[in-house]
Structures are given as structure tokens and as C-alpha cells.
Design a protein around this motif. Sequence first.
Motif, PDB file in Angstrom:
ATOM      1  N   GLN A  84      30.795  36.990  54.510  1.00 24.06           N
ATOM      2  CA  GLN A  84      32.146  37.348  54.122  1.00 24.06           C
ATOM      3  C   GLN A  84      32.101  38.025  52.748  1.00 24.06           C
ATOM      4  O   GLN A  84      31.584  37.442  51.792  1.00 24.06           O
ATOM      5  N   ILE A  85      32.643  39.228  52.663  1.00 28.18           N
ATOM      6  CA  ILE A  85      32.619  39.993  51.420  1.00 28.18           C
ATOM      7  C   ILE A  85      34.008  40.577  51.196  1.00 28.18           C
ATOM      8  O   ILE A  85      34.591  41.174  52.114  1.00 28.18           O
ATOM      9  N   ALA A  86      34.543  40.425  49.986  1.00 25.05           N
ATOM     10  CA  ALA A  86      35.891  40.908  49.702  1.00 25.05           C
ATOM     11  C   ALA A  86      35.937  41.638  48.374  1.00 25.05           C
ATOM     12  O   ALA A  86      35.262  41.259  47.414  1.00 25.05           O
ATOM     13  N   THR A  87      36.737  42.692  48.333  1.00 20.95           N
ATOM     14  CA  THR A  87      37.183  43.300  47.090  1.00 20.95           C
ATOM     15  C   THR A  87      38.611  42.797  46.868  1.00 20.95           C
ATOM     16  O   THR A  87      39.154  42.081  47.717  1.00 20.95           O
ATOM     17  N   PRO A  88      39.262  43.158  45.777  1.00 21.21           N
ATOM     18  CA  PRO A  88      40.642  42.692  45.582  1.00 21.21           C
ATOM     19  C   PRO A  88      41.613  43.200  46.646  1.00 21.21           C
ATOM     20  O   PRO A  88      42.704  42.643  46.795  1.00 21.21           O
ATOM     21  N   THR A  89      41.215  44.212  47.423  1.00 20.59           N
ATOM     22  CA  THR A  89      42.165  44.798  48.382  1.00 20.59           C
ATOM     23  C   THR A  89      41.702  44.753  49.831  1.00 20.59           C
ATOM     24  O   THR A  89      42.486  45.029  50.733  1.00 20.59           O
ATOM     25  N   THR A  90      40.436  44.417  50.074  1.00 19.57           N
ATOM     26  CA  THR A  90      39.892  44.473  51.433  1.00 19.57           C
ATOM     27  C   THR A  90      38.888  43.353  51.642  1.00 19.57           C
ATOM     28  O   THR A  90      38.168  42.970  50.710  1.00 19.57           O
ATOM     29  N   ASP A 110      39.438  33.856  66.466  1.00 19.06           N
ATOM     30  CA  ASP A 110      40.229  34.413  65.367  1.00 19.06           C
ATOM     31  C   ASP A 110      40.359  33.388  64.241  1.00 19.06           C
ATOM     32  O   ASP A 110      40.348  33.750  63.058  1.00 19.06           O
ATOM     33  N   ALA A 111      40.470  32.126  64.611  1.00 19.21           N
ATOM     34  CA  ALA A 111      40.596  31.075  63.594  1.00 19.21           C
ATOM     35  C   ALA A 111      39.331  30.969  62.754  1.00 19.21           C
ATOM     36  O   ALA A 111      39.404  30.755  61.529  1.00 19.21           O
ATOM     37  N   GLN A 112      38.168  31.127  63.370  1.00 17.89           N
ATOM     38  CA  GLN A 112      36.918  31.092  62.608  1.00 17.89           C
ATOM     39  C   GLN A 112      36.835  32.259  61.633  1.00 17.89           C
ATOM     40  O   GLN A 112      36.422  32.099  60.481  1.00 17.89           O
ATOM     41  N   ILE A 113      37.198  33.440  62.084  1.00 18.36           N
ATOM     42  CA  ILE A 113      37.151  34.621  61.217  1.00 18.36           C
ATOM     43  C   ILE A 113      38.122  34.464  60.048  1.00 18.36           C
ATOM     44  O   ILE A 113      37.800  34.778  58.898  1.00 18.36           O
ATOM     45  N   GLU A 114      39.311  33.936  60.341  1.00 17.62           N
ATOM     46  CA  GLU A 114      40.297  33.711  59.285  1.00 17.62           C
ATOM     47  C   GLU A 114      39.789  32.674  58.290  1.00 17.62           C
ATOM     48  O   GLU A 114      39.924  32.838  57.072  1.00 17.62           O
ATOM     49  N   TYR A 115      39.193  31.610  58.796  1.00 24.95           N
ATOM     50  CA  TYR A 115      38.642  30.570  57.928  1.00 24.95           C
ATOM     51  C   TYR A 115      37.560  31.155  57.015  1.00 24.95           C
ATOM     52  O   TYR A 115      37.531  30.896  55.807  1.00 24.95           O
ATOM     53  N   ALA A 116      36.638  31.924  57.599  1.00 26.67           N
ATOM     54  CA  ALA A 116      35.544  32.496  56.823  1.00 26.67           C
ATOM     55  C   ALA A 116      36.075  33.419  55.734  1.00 26.67           C
ATOM     56  O   ALA A 116      35.601  33.392  54.593  1.00 26.67           O
ATOM     57  N   ALA A 117      37.069  34.242  56.067  1.00 30.24           N
ATOM     58  CA  ALA A 117      37.627  35.176  55.091  1.00 30.24           C
ATOM     59  C   ALA A 117      38.286  34.452  53.936  1.00 30.24           C
ATOM     60  O   ALA A 117      38.225  34.901  52.777  1.00 30.24           O
ATOM     61  N   ALA A 118      38.915  33.318  54.220  1.00 28.20           N
ATOM     62  CA  ALA A 118      39.644  32.596  53.178  1.00 28.20           C
ATOM     63  C   ALA A 118      38.742  32.158  52.038  1.00 28.20           C
ATOM     64  O   ALA A 118      39.200  31.986  50.901  1.00 28.20           O
ATOM     65  N   ASP A 119      37.450  31.974  52.305  1.00 24.22           N
ATOM     66  CA  ASP A 119      36.531  31.521  51.266  1.00 24.22           C
ATOM     67  C   ASP A 119      36.269  32.584  50.197  1.00 24.22           C
ATOM     68  O   ASP A 119      35.727  32.261  49.136  1.00 24.22           O
ATOM     69  N   VAL A 120      36.616  33.845  50.468  1.00 22.81           N
ATOM     70  CA  VAL A 120      36.384  34.898  49.466  1.00 22.81           C
ATOM     71  C   VAL A 120      37.663  35.606  49.024  1.00 22.81           C
ATOM     72  O   VAL A 120      37.690  36.235  47.967  1.00 22.81           O
ATOM     73  N   LEU A 121      38.732  35.520  49.799  1.00 23.88           N
ATOM     74  CA  LEU A 121      39.942  36.287  49.499  1.00 23.88           C
ATOM     75  C   LEU A 121      40.581  35.915  48.168  1.00 23.88           C
ATOM     76  O   LEU A 121      41.221  36.748  47.531  1.00 23.88           O
ATOM     77  N   TYR A 122      40.399  34.684  47.734  1.00 23.60           N
ATOM     78  CA  TYR A 122      41.108  34.220  46.537  1.00 23.60           C
ATOM     79  C   TYR A 122      40.212  34.099  45.312  1.00 23.60           C
ATOM     80  O   TYR A 122      40.671  33.664  44.255  1.00 23.60           O
ATOM     81  N   LEU A 123      38.938  34.466  45.440  1.00 26.13           N
ATOM     82  CA  LEU A 123      38.013  34.261  44.327  1.00 26.13           C
ATOM     83  C   LEU A 123      38.356  35.119  43.111  1.00 26.13           C
ATOM     84  O   LEU A 123      38.098  34.713  41.972  1.00 26.13           O
ATOM     85  N   GLU A 172      41.416  35.994  42.037  1.00 21.50           N
ATOM     86  CA  GLU A 172      42.498  35.307  41.333  1.00 21.50           C
ATOM     87  C   GLU A 172      41.992  34.051  40.644  1.00 21.50           C
ATOM     88  O   GLU A 172      42.331  33.777  39.481  1.00 21.50           O
ATOM     89  N   LEU A 173      41.166  33.288  41.331  1.00 18.90           N
ATOM     90  CA  LEU A 173      40.634  32.059  40.751  1.00 18.90           C
ATOM     91  C   LEU A 173      39.764  32.355  39.539  1.00 18.90           C
ATOM     92  O   LEU A 173      39.884  31.694  38.498  1.00 18.90           O
ATOM     93  N   GLU A 174      38.885  33.346  39.657  1.00 15.85           N
ATOM     94  CA  GLU A 174      37.990  33.682  38.542  1.00 15.85           C
ATOM     95  C   GLU A 174      38.777  34.111  37.316  1.00 15.85           C
ATOM     96  O   GLU A 174      38.459  33.721  36.188  1.00 15.85           O
ATOM     97  N   GLU A 175      39.820  34.897  37.513  1.00 14.81           N
ATOM     98  CA  GLU A 175      40.631  35.368  36.383  1.00 14.81           C
ATOM     99  C   GLU A 175      41.286  34.192  35.657  1.00 14.81           C
ATOM    100  O   GLU A 175      41.280  34.131  34.420  1.00 14.81           O
ATOM    101  N   LYS A 176      41.836  33.262  36.398  1.00 12.56           N
ATOM    102  CA  LYS A 176      42.526  32.132  35.778  1.00 12.56           C
ATOM    103  C   LYS A 176      41.555  31.187  35.077  1.00 12.56           C
ATOM    104  O   LYS A 176      41.816  30.725  33.957  1.00 12.56           O
ATOM    105  N   LEU A 177      40.432  30.909  35.691  1.00 12.34           N
ATOM    106  CA  LEU A 177      39.459  30.024  35.071  1.00 12.34           C
ATOM    107  C   LEU A 177      38.807  30.665  33.856  1.00 12.34           C
ATOM    108  O   LEU A 177      38.542  29.993  32.853  1.00 12.34           O
ATOM    109  N   ARG A 178      38.582  31.975  33.930  1.00 11.00           N
ATOM    110  CA  ARG A 178      37.984  32.672  32.788  1.00 11.00           C
ATOM    111  C   ARG A 178      38.909  32.600  31.567  1.00 11.00           C
ATOM    112  O   ARG A 178      38.447  32.365  30.443  1.00 11.00           O
ATOM    113  N   LYS A 179      40.193  32.802  31.780  1.00  5.42           N
ATOM    114  CA  LYS A 179      41.148  32.727  30.667  1.00  5.42           C
ATOM    115  C   LYS A 179      41.156  31.328  30.056  1.00  5.42           C
ATOM    116  O   LYS A 179      41.215  31.162  28.835  1.00  5.42           O
ATOM    117  N   GLU A 180      41.080  30.323  30.913  1.00  2.00           N
ATOM    118  CA  GLU A 180      41.054  28.942  30.432  1.00  2.00           C
ATOM    119  C   GLU A 180      39.780  28.678  29.636  1.00  2.00           C
ATOM    120  O   GLU A 180      39.801  27.996  28.600  1.00  2.00           O
TER     121      GLU A 180
END
Length: 391
Positions: free
Chosen positions: A53-59, A152-165, A167-175
Motif C-alpha cells: 500500500q503506497i499513498a501520496t496526499p492525493t492518491t 473490497d473490504a480487504q483493499i479498503e482496510y489495506a489502504a487505510a493504513d497509509v491514507l492518514y499517515l 496528517e498524523l505525521e504533521e500533527k506529531l511533528r508539530k508536537e
Amino acid sequence: MTKLPVATPIHYVTDTASLAGCMATLSAAPAFAFDLEFDRDRYTYGFDLCLMQIATPTTCFVIDPLASLHLQPLFLLFENPAIRKLVHCPGEDLRLLHSLQCYPNNLVDTDVYAKLLNYEQTSLSNMLQIHCGVELNKKLQTSNWARRPLSDAQIEYAAADVLYLFELEEKLRKELEAKGLLAFAEEEFALVNNTRYTLEPKENFLKKNDLQFMSPYDQYVLNELFKYRDGLAREKNKPAHQILPEELVRQIAYNKLPVQALASQTGVHPMLKSPGGIQRLLKRWQAIHAEAKAANLSHRRSGQGLTPSERQEFEAIRLAQDNAKKQIFTPIQQRIAEKYGQHMTRFVFSSTLVNELLKGDRRINSIQPAYRQRLVREAATSLQLDISPWI
């Protein structure tokens, strides 16, 4: 239930053309997040890559390595130092990629951020729930990722592990920046990026307690039985536990269960329960004992049968270690925790590390990354404690 960003398309990549489009997008991106799904002796034998699973901020791309895709050009993107790679606790993913001769670098691990920030529970699901308001559905975590087609549920589950990284990285970095800890994270990342993971050859199956409390003779017998089970597992492409449960292996090794009794035990593969299978195992069991006897391996367990003077020396060493732990290292841990928190302290100066220092297996000046050494030295200095014997 997982809530996916509506604006983020998920592309399931199963052919050369779609892989080329994926790589074109990733090549132009300054950063991407990645995660892997694999099977490690759960449904089949060995350690196999099943999904990327590989994600950019838009894809987001969910790539199927089992679709006969040529992944080497993609691996080069993982190794491109100009592209940041966001990950969360990637140890096993890196171990698998390194075994495939892919060595990602410029890694940013959000799990390290969370540990340095003194979070007690640093799992991705917990971090996303706290910082992104997302609740991951973990029911599919242990699904069979090697089976096709994927749902479809497996693909959605797999994608979820990278889609939010992102946003998470930005918030944790600021902290982290607000607390002045970003430099610690950079040292951790440098260590991760320079670490080469290996898959240990399946030759030693013993656990720490086996090595500590069993005699050399019993260690040899148990390990050889595990090796025999592993060979059968490889032959059948099955996880070893589906060939013969570990507890039954141990009972045979400890002479608590006759080999012939396997025919009536549950959880044993039919191949091994057959008369031929039992006979082959019995012959191997007898040969293992003959080998151990021929090697004149001792039946004496560690610490067993010590002379009075040896036991006195053993007890004196243990007492000195206990005193050093109580008077030197526990106060150091407490001082670090006062400043950074107890969960962060467990990350940078754990009790396991302290025990290694006390036993002489590690030295303070060998602790990496180097900032961890500095924290220990600073705490010792502030407490006026002498740590020179462990430097």
C-alpha cells in the motif's frame, strides 16, 4: 468503522500499465507513505509479500505483488533518498523488503514520534483515533492476504493504513517540535535508515528460557525436533504449527509424550499421524538422542550442581547486579522519566537494556542512537552517580 477520505482515490494495481502509472505519480512526489501486508507462517510456510500500500496526499495505490508484476523499478523509488517515506513501526516490513534486496531510505517513522512523545499506546489505530478521529477496523488484520481474489473490504482496510499517515505525521511533528524533541527523532531515523535487517536461517528454534534453563543435551534434542518439524512444514508449504503444535514437540522432547501417541492427538497433520509418519519421526527422535550422546553433551542445566564456592560466587554476582540496578540504574530511569515521561523512558532506556548492561552484554558507550547515551550520562551526573564501570 473505517472512514476513508472521499477525495482520495484508491487504485488497485494488478497489471504492468497501471504499475507504470503508479510509478509516474510516485516519482513526482516529494513523499509517500507505505505499508505492507504479508504472510509469515500463518497460512503458508515462510515470509511472503502479499500486498503493498503506497499513498501520496492525493492518491493511494494498492499493489498486488502476486499478479506477476516486475517490482524492481518500484523498489528503486523506495531507495531514492530524495523522496521521504512515511511509515509506522516498519520493522517487519523492512525485514521483508531487505530480504528482497530492497533497502528503503529517508524513512520517517510516526511510531518513533509517538514513543518520544510519551504515548503509552503507540499503535497506528490508537494514534489515528486520537489525532485524526479515525477508527480502523482491525477485523481483517489476520485475513489470508495470499488468497485471491481480495475482497473490497480487504483493499479498503489495506489502504487505510497509509491514507492518514501524512496528517498524523504533521500533527506529531508539530508536537515534537514544541517539546524540542525533533533532534532525538532525527537520530532515531538515521539509525533505522542505516540498519540492515536479516532473516535468520532456520537453524535455532530455541527460546531465551530454553537457552537459560535447559541442559545442552536437552537443548540439542528440542532444537533438532523443531528442525525436523520445520522441514515437514517446508515440504507441505504449511506453517509449522499446523504440522505439529509446539507444546507437543516439547512434550516429546521432554519424554512426557511417546512419539506413537501422536496418532491420537489433535492439531497434528495427517501426514505425521500416519503409521509411516510416526515411524519416520520415531527414527529421527532416536537418531537425535544418539547424536547428543555421541557429542557427550551435558545433562547439567545452567546453575545446577554448583559447588558451594561456585554457588557463593554466583550469588555474589547476582547480589551486586541487583544492588547496582536499585542504586544506580533505577534512579537514572526515574530521573529521565521526570523530564520526558515513563513511557518515553521505556523506549530509550528500557529495563531490558539495563539488564544487558548489568550482565556485561552491552556498554553505555555502545548504546545507539547517541542521544540515549547523553540522557543516561546527564541523569547520572545530576544524581552524582558513578556509571564508569558500565561505560
